[in-house]
Design an enzyme around this catalytic site. Structure first.
Site, short mmCIF file in Angstrom:
data_model
loop_
_atom_site.label_atom_id
_atom_site.label_comp_id
_atom_site.label_asym_id
_atom_site.label_seq_id
_atom_site.Cartn_x
_atom_site.Cartn_y
_atom_site.Cartn_z
N LYS A 59 0.84 -1.21 0.00
CA LYS A 59 0.00 0.00 0.00
C LYS A 59 0.87 1.26 0.00
CE LYS A 59 -4.10 -2.14 1.98
NZ LYS A 59 -3.56 -3.51 2.15
N LEU A 60 1.81 1.29 -0.93
CA LEU A 60 2.73 2.42 -1.03
C LEU A 60 1.96 3.72 -1.20
CD1 LEU A 60 5.68 1.24 -3.32
CD2 LEU A 60 5.66 1.54 -0.85
#
Length: 211
Positions: A59-60
């Site tokens: 979930k950059l």
């Protein structure tokens, strides 16, 4: 069609479960708990043990340069796909796609997502249609939203849906609504016999798809 979400800390447990269920899944998704608990090396170990593609669910959500630096290490470790947030904008998303295949989050299912993420779903879909990721994340607990997203998304972009099983999402209902991959974690890895749990879901999906 089935992605195993290995949300556990322990390396040995993860490797054991993955090997046990590999015949009934298409990919493995690793999240921060396993990466923090076991190190990045677990990605290549899982690939070697199962021969399956690995999704790194990071979930950059950072600036382009930081996203790029993180992504390089994770792709180098053997990840085939990285999940990232769309709300950071095109430049941050493209920075990761320059290095490898990506999966963009266009909508989430938890209550807090209604505040800031889900109101922008249409914009995220438009961005995905432009950037052409491997796939997008849609809420597996809400078939009507899967259908909404699928109808607006380019046909060559896959829809992956977490929330199947323990969170209440139905594998078949998600697929009927347009999901390409169903992501399942606790319903498999917390089962007394993970292989049997995975086989049961696999057969349910196979029966539906053969109709």
């Amino acid at each position: 069609m089935i992605v195993l979400a290995l949300d556990v800390y322990e390396r040995e447990k993860a490797l054991s479960i993955a090997e046990d269920v590999k015949d009934y899944i298409s990919m493995i998704k690793v999240n921060w708990p396993l990466i923090i608990g076991s190190g990045l090396g677990v990605i290549s170990e899982l690939k070697k043990k199962t021969g399956l593609p690995i999704i790194a669910d990071l979930k950059l959500a950072d600036i382009p340069n930081t996203n790029r630096l993180i992504a390089k290490k994770v792709y180098d470790a053997g990840a085939d796909y990285i999940i990232l947030h769309s709300f950071v904008g095109r430049d941050s998303v493209k920075a990761v796609k320059e290095l490898g295949e990506i999966i963009m989050i266009v909508e989430m299912s938890h209550p807090g997502a209604l505040e800031f993420i889900n109101p922008l779903t249409d914009k995220f879909i438009d961005m995905a249609n432009e950037i052409k990721p491997f796939g997008v994340i849609a809420p597996g607990t809400r078939p009507e939203r899967i259908r909404y997203i699928r109808e607006r998304l380019s046909k060559d972009i896959k829809v992956l849906t977490p929330g199947i099983g323990a969170q209440g999402g139905s594998p078949v209902e998600a697929l009927k609504a347009g999901a390409d991959y169903i992501i399942i974690g606790r319903a498999i890895y917390n089962a007394e016999r993970p292989r049997e749990a995975a086989k049961k879901i696999f057969e349910e999906v196979k029966e539906w798809s053969s109709r």
